[in-house]
Write a protein that holds these residues in place. Structure first.
Motif, short mmCIF file in Angstrom:
data_model
loop_
_atom_site.label_atom_id
_atom_site.label_comp_id
_atom_site.label_asym_id
_atom_site.label_seq_id
_atom_site.Cartn_x
_atom_site.Cartn_y
_atom_site.Cartn_z
N ASN A 153 16.53 -51.38 -58.64
CA ASN A 153 15.71 -51.60 -59.83
C ASN A 153 15.66 -50.35 -60.71
OD1 ASN A 153 15.17 -54.21 -59.04
ND2 ASN A 153 13.28 -53.68 -57.99
N ARG A 154 15.59 -49.19 -60.08
CA ARG A 154 15.55 -47.96 -60.86
C ARG A 154 16.90 -47.68 -61.53
NH1 ARG A 154 11.27 -44.60 -60.39
NH2 ARG A 154 9.61 -45.28 -58.98
N ARG B 287 20.16 -47.41 -66.32
CA ARG B 287 21.29 -47.89 -67.11
C ARG B 287 20.82 -48.42 -68.46
NH1 ARG B 287 23.96 -53.35 -65.33
NH2 ARG B 287 21.88 -53.91 -66.06
N GLU B 288 19.71 -49.18 -68.45
CA GLU B 288 19.18 -49.73 -69.70
C GLU B 288 18.77 -48.62 -70.67
OE1 GLU B 288 17.29 -53.73 -67.60
OE2 GLU B 288 15.99 -52.23 -68.53
N VAL B 289 18.10 -47.58 -70.11
CA VAL B 289 17.67 -46.48 -70.98
C VAL B 289 18.89 -45.74 -71.52
CG1 VAL B 289 16.43 -44.29 -71.03
CG2 VAL B 289 15.45 -46.24 -69.81
N GLY B 290 19.92 -45.57 -70.68
CA GLY B 290 21.14 -44.91 -71.14
C GLY B 290 21.82 -45.69 -72.25
N LYS B 291 21.86 -47.04 -72.09
CA LYS B 291 22.47 -47.87 -73.13
C LYS B 291 21.65 -47.85 -74.41
CE LYS B 291 25.11 -51.15 -70.33
NZ LYS B 291 25.31 -52.58 -69.98
N ASP B 292 20.32 -47.72 -74.27
CA ASP B 292 19.46 -47.70 -75.45
C ASP B 292 19.71 -46.45 -76.30
OD1 ASP B 292 16.54 -49.17 -73.82
OD2 ASP B 292 18.34 -50.08 -74.71
N TYR B 293 20.13 -45.34 -75.65
CA TYR B 293 20.35 -44.11 -76.40
C TYR B 293 21.76 -44.15 -76.99
CZ TYR B 293 19.55 -39.36 -77.90
OH TYR B 293 19.36 -38.25 -78.67
N ARG B 294 21.89 -44.71 -78.19
CA ARG B 294 23.19 -44.93 -78.81
C ARG B 294 23.48 -43.94 -79.93
NH1 ARG B 294 23.27 -50.37 -81.33
NH2 ARG B 294 21.11 -49.87 -81.85
N SER B 295 22.46 -43.22 -80.39
CA SER B 295 22.68 -42.33 -81.52
C SER B 295 21.58 -41.28 -81.57
CB SER B 295 22.71 -43.13 -82.83
OG SER B 295 22.79 -42.27 -83.95
N PHE B 296 21.92 -40.12 -82.12
CA PHE B 296 20.94 -39.05 -82.32
C PHE B 296 20.32 -39.13 -83.70
CE2 PHE B 296 18.88 -35.08 -82.03
CZ PHE B 296 19.19 -34.32 -83.16
N ASN C 191 26.57 -46.45 -68.35
CA ASN C 191 26.60 -47.64 -69.22
C ASN C 191 27.43 -48.78 -68.65
OD1 ASN C 191 25.07 -46.10 -70.88
ND2 ASN C 191 26.42 -46.19 -72.64
N ASP C 192 28.55 -48.46 -68.02
CA ASP C 192 29.46 -49.51 -67.54
C ASP C 192 29.17 -49.92 -66.11
OD1 ASP C 192 32.16 -47.93 -69.33
OD2 ASP C 192 30.78 -49.53 -69.97
N LEU C 193 28.10 -49.41 -65.53
CA LEU C 193 27.75 -49.78 -64.16
C LEU C 193 27.09 -51.16 -64.16
CD1 LEU C 193 27.62 -48.88 -61.21
CD2 LEU C 193 25.37 -47.89 -61.68
N ASP C 194 27.77 -52.17 -63.58
CA ASP C 194 27.30 -53.56 -63.58
C ASP C 194 26.40 -53.79 -62.37
OD1 ASP C 194 28.89 -56.85 -63.51
OD2 ASP C 194 26.84 -56.22 -63.94
N LEU C 195 25.09 -53.91 -62.63
CA LEU C 195 24.13 -54.14 -61.55
C LEU C 195 23.43 -55.48 -61.65
CD1 LEU C 195 22.45 -50.61 -61.60
CD2 LEU C 195 24.14 -51.41 -59.97
N GLU D 296 6.70 -47.13 -64.95
CA GLU D 296 7.32 -45.87 -64.56
C GLU D 296 7.96 -45.22 -65.79
OE1 GLU D 296 6.83 -46.18 -60.20
OE2 GLU D 296 7.11 -44.58 -61.66
N THR D 297 8.06 -43.90 -65.76
CA THR D 297 8.76 -43.15 -66.80
C THR D 297 10.21 -42.97 -66.37
OG1 THR D 297 6.76 -41.96 -67.47
CG2 THR D 297 8.88 -40.99 -68.07
N ILE D 298 11.14 -43.50 -67.16
CA ILE D 298 12.57 -43.39 -66.86
C ILE D 298 13.22 -42.51 -67.92
CG2 ILE D 298 14.73 -44.63 -66.54
CD1 ILE D 298 12.66 -45.15 -64.36
N PHE D 299 13.84 -41.42 -67.47
CA PHE D 299 14.48 -40.49 -68.40
C PHE D 299 15.88 -40.98 -68.76
CE2 PHE D 299 11.49 -37.03 -68.57
CZ PHE D 299 10.75 -37.16 -67.40
#
Length: 662
Positions: free
Chosen positions: A623-624, A629-638, A248-252, A160-163
């Motif tokens: 799962n989504r 959350r993972e994709v959000g955490k991955d985006y750490r810098s521009f 980011n801080d949502l513990d799932l 799946e594509t996750i934005f």
């Protein structure tokens, strides 16, 4: 112009407050460097980019020693607060002279992860911002966000594509002198008499990442539209804030049940509420807004009345509806139990049919041997006919004829008894049809019964009192007494009797075969009885499991109701705290209130809607959410970040004003 500049400054502060509140939850661990990045974008009135300036703060570098390794693709890097120097090799940037935090900035030409686009219409006709300047009519300003940042994630076995979960908030100030009857979807309008603060929001790509249907996706907007009656159109700068760190801080990771997910989503809701509550921590930076605290107090009343009270009322309504759900499930399980009992009755009926078929077969399987005995007697009889001319055989002939006539009557009587089983067999087949047995089996049983009836009827006709066989036998018996006078007639009757016996022998195998098929069909039907009973028991067991599960749902609703009450109490405390802040700091400016309104709108229309959606598909949504959350955490810098660093980035986009030149 001075007044407008001051308003713009207030607007900038309001947007920066939002960025600081959202990002203030990230603290650096001891001896670990965190890269806090702010991307400032200058754009034209339509959102097209003209300049990107990036400010980076290497937080925690004051505790580091030696060289600090960093990654950045910025050009013209400048240390804005210290004397530390750096060397750059491609994207590798090494800082020396550590001893305090490092602040630097540079320019970037990279594409933004979210594209901002602003379009304008006047009286339904699309125009550029410059073409709108000075005109009057029905104006429409459409702000849209297009998410261009995504990752591929495997969810439930499918790619799946996750934005990246960017939250975008845009604010604009529209003068009451030029704008009237202002409305905005997916946002809020606040009027202070001279100006209207419009705050709109979007979460581009979140609806697609959650795979929401069209109705649910409306609660996760990626744009908003402002409409107004405009006179001599002009407007100041707009400011847009963007961040991907909300999830980011949502513990799932330890969510395994519905109650767990509910708790985590409540945590997210509480975190969203804290975005408004946390603005109190910024009082030291709000000197520019002195004298405006009363508006924040009013905003808190709106939040408490229209937000929290409505939320807790909705939760209470949900709690009241939970017993109806439990009752519905209980009614369903009772229906399942009745169905299982009906299945048992059907199985018992099928067993009766099988037993009846067996009894029927046992009744007819001996007929061939009886027919052999009869035929032997008939042979003896017909052989004796040839000797009827002998007087010494008359006595034997009379006895044989009498035995033949009696045997035919006995066979006919047996057939009458056999016919009595029809009613039982018909009833059993009807019962089988009523209980939904296999249609092929029922049709086979009907055909076999039909053939049986035809065979027995043929036998009855052949052995009936009016049949050739019976008439012939009776005639023979009578004719024996007058054998001397009726020898020729007796011989003719013997011939008829022989012919009838052949017909009987021809029909008998068909009858026995048909009854045997009926018996075997009944046995086949009986083989499914055990499976059918087991299946009905499993259905009853599943009903009990469902009943148990709905009890858990009821308990979860009670917890949600309790949480709503706690939220209401916490809101009362928050309101009290605002009053204390009002006494201590004076009035806060209108930007804080408008910010609180915007965040309340985001909480009510965004996070709370997400909390409602989770019940539709627990596992898929979980799962989504994890993937988001993972994709959000991955985006750490521009602009880039070293693997050893933590990071967080926020975006502030300022569009050019649309005003007449002095």
């Amino acid at each position: 112009m001075k007044k407008m500049k001051r308003i713009r400054q207030c607007m900038i502060c309001a947007v920066l407050i939002l960025s600081m509140v959202i990002c203030n939850s990230s603290f650096v661990e001891a001896k670990k460097i965190s890269k806090q990045e702010s991307v400032y974008v200058n754009a034209e009135a339509d959102g097209s980019i003209s300049k990107i300036t990036v400010s980076d703060w290497l937080q925690g570098s004051d505790a580091a020693t030696g060289t600090i390794q960093d990654i950045s693709d910025l050009q013209n890097i400048t240390n804005v607060k210290g004397d530390e120097t750096y060397t750059q090799n491609g994207k590798d940037v090494d800082w020396t002279g550590a001893g305090k935090d490092i602040y630097y900035q540079g320019q970037s030409s990279e594409e933004l992860p979210v594209e901002l686009k602003i379009t304008y219409k006047l009286n339904g006709k699309e125009m550029t911002a410059k073409e709108m300047l000075g005109k009057s009519g029905k104006a429409e300003i459409h702000v849209s966000y297009k998410n261009k940042s995504s990752e591929k994630k495997t969810i439930d076995g499918k790619e799946e594509t996750i934005f990246t979960p960017f939250v975008m908030v845009t604010g604009m100030i529209l003068s009451s002198e030029h704008f009237d009857h202002i409305e905005v979807d997916n946002g809020r309008v606040v009027n202070d008499g001279d100006n209207n603060m419009v705050v709109g929001m979007g979460i581009p790509g979140l609806a697609e990442s959650l795979d929401l249907d069209e109705d649910a996706a409306e609660n996760m907007p990626s744009d908003f539209t402002v409409t107004a009656d405009v006179t001599d159109f002009s407007m100041g700068n707009t400011f847009t804030f963007g961040s991907a760190s909300l999830f980011n801080d949502l513990d799932l990771d330890d969510v395994e049940e519905l109650d767990d997910l509910e708790e985590k989503l409540n945590d997210l809701t509480d975190a969203s509420d804290e975005l408004v509550d946390g603005s109190g921590e910024l009082s030291d930076n709000m000197k520019l807004f002195s004298g405006k605290m009363g508006e924040l107090k009013s905003s808190m009343k709106t939040f408490q009345k229209d937000g929290v009270n409505k939320l807790t009322k909705g939760i209470s309504t949900l709690a009241k509806g939970a017993p109806a759900l439990v009752k519905g499930v209980n009614d369903y399980t009772a229906g399942v139990k009745s169905f299982a009992e009906g299945t048992s009755q059907y199985v018992d009926g099928a067993a009766k049919i099988t037993n009846g078929c067996t009894q029927l077969y046992n009744s007819v399987k001996g007929l061939p041997s009886q027919l052999q005995t009869f035929d032997a007697g008939l042979t003896t009889y017909t052989g004796g006919v040839d000797k009827l001319g002998s007087e010494e055989n008359v006595t034997k002939l009379k006895n044989g004829a009498k035995a033949v006539s009696g045997g035919i009557a006995t066979v006919n009587t047996k057939l009458d008894e056999l016919e009595k089983t029809y009613a039982t067999t018909d009833a059993l087949i009807q019962q089988l049809e009523a209980t939904g047995a296999d249609a092929v089996t029922v049709a086979t049983l009907k055909e076999v019964l039909k053939q049986q009836k035809a065979g027995i009827q043929a036998l009855k006709t052949a052995t009936g009192s009016e049949s050739d066989l019976k008439t012939g036998a009776d005639s023979v018996s009578t004719g024996v007494n007058t054998v001397m006078d009726s020898l020729s007639q007796l011989s003719a009757n013997s011939s008829s009797l022989t012919s009838a016996s052949k017909q009987l022998k021809t029909s008998m195998p068909t009858l026995v075969s048909s009854v045997k098929t009926l018996k075997e069909g009944g046995e086949t039907l009986a083989k499914n009885n055990t499976t059918l009973k087991k299946s009905s028991k499993k259905l009853v067991k599943s009903g009990k499991t469902l009943k148990s599960s709905v009890k858990k749902v009821g308990k979860g609703v009670k917890k949600l109701n309790q949480g709503g009450k706690s939220l209401q109490k916490a809101t009362n405390k928050l309101s009290s705290g605002v009053l204390q802040l009002n006494t201590a700091s004076g009035k806060l400016n209108n930007g804080s209130k408008k910010l609180a309104d915007g965040m309340s709108e985001f909480n009510d229309e965004g996070i709370e809607k997400l909390n409602d959606v989770y019940e539709d598909d627990f596992k898929g949504l979980l799962n989504r959410l994890k993937a988001i959350r993972e994709v959000g955490k991955d985006y750490r810098s521009f602009s880039g970040i070293h693997d050893s660093m933590d990071g967080e980035v926020k975006f502030v986009i300022e569009t050019a004003s649309v005003e007449k030149e002095d």
